[in-house]
Write an enzyme that holds these catalytic residues in place. Structure first.
Site, PDB file in Angstrom:
ATOM      1  N   LYS A 280       0.873  -1.201   0.080  1.00 18.92           N
ATOM      2  CA  LYS A 280      -0.083   0.086   0.073  1.00 18.92           C
ATOM      3  C   LYS A 280       0.906   1.249  -0.073  1.00 18.92           C
ATOM      4  O   LYS A 280       2.035   1.177   0.529  1.00 18.92           O
ATOM      5  CB  LYS A 280      -0.945   0.018   1.449  1.00 18.92           C
ATOM      6  CG  LYS A 280      -2.070  -0.923   1.207  1.00 18.92           C
ATOM      7  CD  LYS A 280      -2.725  -1.002   2.489  1.00 18.92           C
ATOM      8  CE  LYS A 280      -4.099  -1.834   2.633  1.00 18.92           C
ATOM      9  NZ  LYS A 280      -4.934  -1.607   1.575  1.00 18.92           N
ATOM     10  N   ARG A 354     -10.401 -11.364   1.635  1.00 19.17           N
ATOM     11  CA  ARG A 354     -11.387 -12.417   1.205  1.00 19.17           C
ATOM     12  C   ARG A 354     -10.755 -13.738   1.332  1.00 19.17           C
ATOM     13  O   ARG A 354     -11.368 -14.819   1.342  1.00 19.17           O
ATOM     14  CB  ARG A 354     -11.825 -12.014  -0.247  1.00 19.17           C
ATOM     15  CG  ARG A 354     -10.522 -12.010  -1.163  1.00 19.17           C
ATOM     16  CD  ARG A 354     -11.054 -10.873  -2.399  1.00 19.17           C
ATOM     17  NE  ARG A 354     -11.120  -9.289  -1.865  1.00 19.17           N
ATOM     18  CZ  ARG A 354     -11.613  -8.492  -2.668  1.00 19.17           C
ATOM     19  NH1 ARG A 354     -11.705  -8.714  -4.082  1.00 19.17           N
ATOM     20  NH2 ARG A 354     -11.721  -7.234  -2.447  1.00 19.17           N
TER      21      ARG A 354
HETATM   22  N1  BES Z   1      -8.065  -3.601   4.517  1.00 23.52           N
HETATM   23  C1  BES Z   1      -8.143  -3.180   2.934  1.00 23.52           C
HETATM   24  C2  BES Z   1      -9.625  -2.477   2.878  1.00 23.52           C
HETATM   25  C3  BES Z   1      -9.622  -1.122   3.424  1.00 23.52           C
HETATM   26  C4  BES Z   1      -8.986  -0.079   2.838  1.00 23.52           C
HETATM   27  C5  BES Z   1     -10.309  -0.922   4.456  1.00 23.52           C
HETATM   28  C6  BES Z   1      -9.250   1.199   3.409  1.00 23.52           C
HETATM   29  C7  BES Z   1     -10.565   0.455   5.162  1.00 23.52           C
HETATM   30  C8  BES Z   1      -9.883   1.352   4.439  1.00 23.52           C
HETATM   31  C9  BES Z   1      -8.473  -4.331   2.295  1.00 23.52           C
HETATM   32  O1  BES Z   1      -7.690  -5.521   2.316  1.00 23.52           O
HETATM   33  C10 BES Z   1      -7.770  -4.011   0.900  1.00 23.52           C
HETATM   34  O2  BES Z   1      -6.696  -3.711   0.703  1.00 23.52           O
HETATM   35  N2  BES Z   1      -8.574  -3.952  -0.076  1.00 23.52           N
HETATM   36  C11 BES Z   1      -8.333  -3.562  -1.599  1.00 23.52           C
HETATM   37  C12 BES Z   1      -9.248  -4.337  -2.510  1.00 23.52           C
HETATM   38  C13 BES Z   1      -8.625  -4.415  -3.755  1.00 23.52           C
HETATM   39  C14 BES Z   1      -6.982  -4.848  -4.045  1.00 23.52           C
HETATM   40  C15 BES Z   1      -9.343  -5.355  -4.753  1.00 23.52           C
HETATM   41  C16 BES Z   1      -9.149  -2.230  -1.793  1.00 23.52           C
HETATM   42  O3  BES Z   1     -10.102  -1.826  -1.123  1.00 23.52           O
HETATM   43  O4  BES Z   1      -8.053  -1.413  -2.405  1.00 23.52           O
HETATM   44 MN    MN Z   2      -5.564  -5.456   1.750  1.00 23.93          MN
END
Ligand code: BES
Ligand code: MN
Ligand code: ZN
Length: 514
Positions: A280, A354
């Protein structure tokens, strides 16, 4: 904090502050507010007449009693328009009032059961909402500052004053239930607020074991070797990049022995989500310490269920791991196999929630779950869709989705259902595996949910995406700002209570929705 109910006129209770409430537009107060006004020689009436207090939602004012009451101060809190009164308004007003009392230095507080006399909300429900508002509103996370900043002393005792002896039992019962639910929420908040180095998967498992011991639940923790034996390749794949061993927490509550129905609550316990190899960006990455808020909500709900003892069977599962980019980490393009035999192509290592939930929900089905709910900070897309105001709901079964919505409506936690259309499945078809773990940017919350749904078979299932509601909610007096909210603890517990109620009403074993 001590919370009790007394059968005594509020103006006579000897505490640092007394709290009474007022509807917007009311010029002549009634009930407890009138009694306090009278003891104050009409000071409240005068404030209203002068336009200095309007009774707007969560508006507060402090009056000095100058010896006319045993209490030194009176806190007045606005309830908004009488016709809009509901449990959520009471919950918020109770929090606003008690926080104001705390701000003025009160350590002991007496409060009226706001809204109980108005008729729209039953005394029991009003007392429950009041207790929730108080216990949630006074929550503070201690943190790690070496020197505590100058602070008001904590409120140590809150008394709900009810003059009507006929209502006393209902008020006591409601207050007790509200306190249990709010304390369970605060328990979840504290877990979620812990930074990633203070709450590793191992720490989370230990917290669950300790909670289970205290409240009389069965608890076991599956270790990496157990997961290997069970073929949980999806969960293990996420854990590969971290030095912290993964844990799968399993809690069991037996409220209806002999009943074949089992409700499974499954929560994402990602104690820190760096994104993995798909790292990230740095900005706001620290917020990913909250990525176990779904798991915390499940632990909190199980804690409340253990205390409220509804006549249903519930299991709680929390897959707990870090998502880190260590040398052993899984990579985009890797293929993993979940414990139900389905294979998954990893497109993004950051779509890890997931993956760990796939194994956890499939395992819940193996344990005999007949209905499932999973709770997860799953997608940033959910924040784009619903902001911080509502939790996203995705389900494979409409009656079950409505059951969740009914529970959420009762607790005031907003849930908004998203569609599950067959065509979305095209987005996560893989060329090399049964499915892939992302489906592009479009409909991210729905697709993320539906991927989890691929691992429950036909079992009624609902997915709650709390990415927008697990923290960072402002303007709700019982929610801390920029910290964990404990969202869905109360709704999940309410769901179990509703199922027990439905079971009692149908006179026999509860039936799973079709
Ligand atoms: N934990 C994150 C989702 C999230 C992001 C929660 C910001 C709260 C605030 C999750 O694991 C994630 O990274 N999701 C990705 C999915 C994508 C790669 C399909 C996302 O939301 O960008
Ligand atoms: Mn994630
Ligand atoms: Zn995540």
């Amino acid at each position: 904090m001590e919370l009790c109910v007394v059968n005594q006129p509020i103006q006579e209770v000897p505490t640092d502050a007394v709290i009474v409430s007022l509807f917007e537009g009311v010029t002549v107060p009634t009930g407890a507010t009138a009694a306090v006004d009278q003891a104050l020689g009409g000071a409240i009436h005068q404030m209203i007449a002068a336009g200095d207090f309007r009774g707007r939602k969560n508006e507060t004012a402090v009056l000095y009693t100058l010896g006319r009451l045993p209490a030194r101060k009176v806190v007045l809190v606005g309830l908004g328009k009488a016709e809009d009164l509901d449990a959520e308004r009471i919950r918020q007003a109770a929090a606003a009032g008690v926080r104001k009392a705390h701000e003025t230095g009160a350590q002991t507080v007496a409060t009226a059961v706001h809204g109980a006399g108005a008729g729209q909300v039953e005394a029991r429900a009003a007392a429950q909402a009041c207790a929730e508002g108080i216990v949630l509103g006074l929550y503070e996370y201690e943190g790690f500052k070496s020197r505590r900043e100058e602070q008001r002393p904590p409120v140590s005792r809150v008394v709900l004053a009810e003059t009507d002896a006929q209502r006393l039992a209902a008020v006591e019962d409601g207050a007790q239930r509200g306190r249990i639910l709010a304390e369970a929420t605060n328990f979840a908040r504290t877990l979620a607020n812990h930074p990633g180095n203070k709450l590793t998967p191992t720490d989370m498992a230990e917290a669950a074991l300790e909670m289970a011991r205290e409240f009389g639940l069965q608890c076991r923790v599956l270790e990496r070797a157990d997961m290997e034996r069970l073929g949980m390749g999806a969960l293990l794949g996420v854990a590969k990049g971290s030095h912290q061993p993964p844990k799968l927490i399993v809690l069991e509550y037996q409220g209806a022995p002999g009943d074949r129905d089992i409700l499974a609550l499954v929560g994402k316990g990602l104690t820190f989500d760096s994104g993995g190899i798909d790292l990230k960006p740095g900005e706001h990455m620290e917020e990913m310490k909250y990525d176990m808020a779904g798991g915390a909500a499940v632990l909190g709900a199980m804690r409340a269920i253990a205390q409220l003892r509804p006549a249903v069977n519930v299991i709680g599962l929390v897959p707990a791991t870090e998502n880190m980019p260590g040398g052993g980490a899984q990579k985009p393009g890797d293929v993993v196999k979940a414990c139900n035999g389905k294979t998954i192509e990893i497109i993004s290592t950051d779509a890890e929630g997931r993956l760990i939930l796939a194994d956890a929900v499939a395992y819940a089905c193996n344990l005999g779950a007949t209905r499932l709910v999973d709770v997860a900070t799953l997608t940033g897309a959910c924040i784009v869709a619903l902001g911080h105001l509502a939790t996203g709901l995705v389900s494979n079964n409409q009656p079950w989705a409505e059951e969740i919505q009914r529970a959420a409506a009762a607790t005031g936690e907003r849930v908004w259902q998203l569609p599950v259309w067959e065509e979305y499945k095209n987005q996560y078809k893989s060329d090399v595996a049964d499915l892939k773990n992302t489906g592009g940017r479009a409909a991210g919350t729905i697709v993320g949910g539906m991927i989890i749904g691929e691992f429950v078979g036909d079992t009624p299932w609902a997915h709650l995406d709390i990415a927008g509601t697990a923290w960072e909610v402002s303007d709700v007096p019982y929610q801390p700002n920029k910290a964990a909210t404990g969202v869905m603890v109360r709704t999940l517990a309410q769901l179990a209570l509703n199922l027990a109620q439905g079971r009692a009403e149908s006179g026999a074993a509860g039936r799973a929705p079709r």
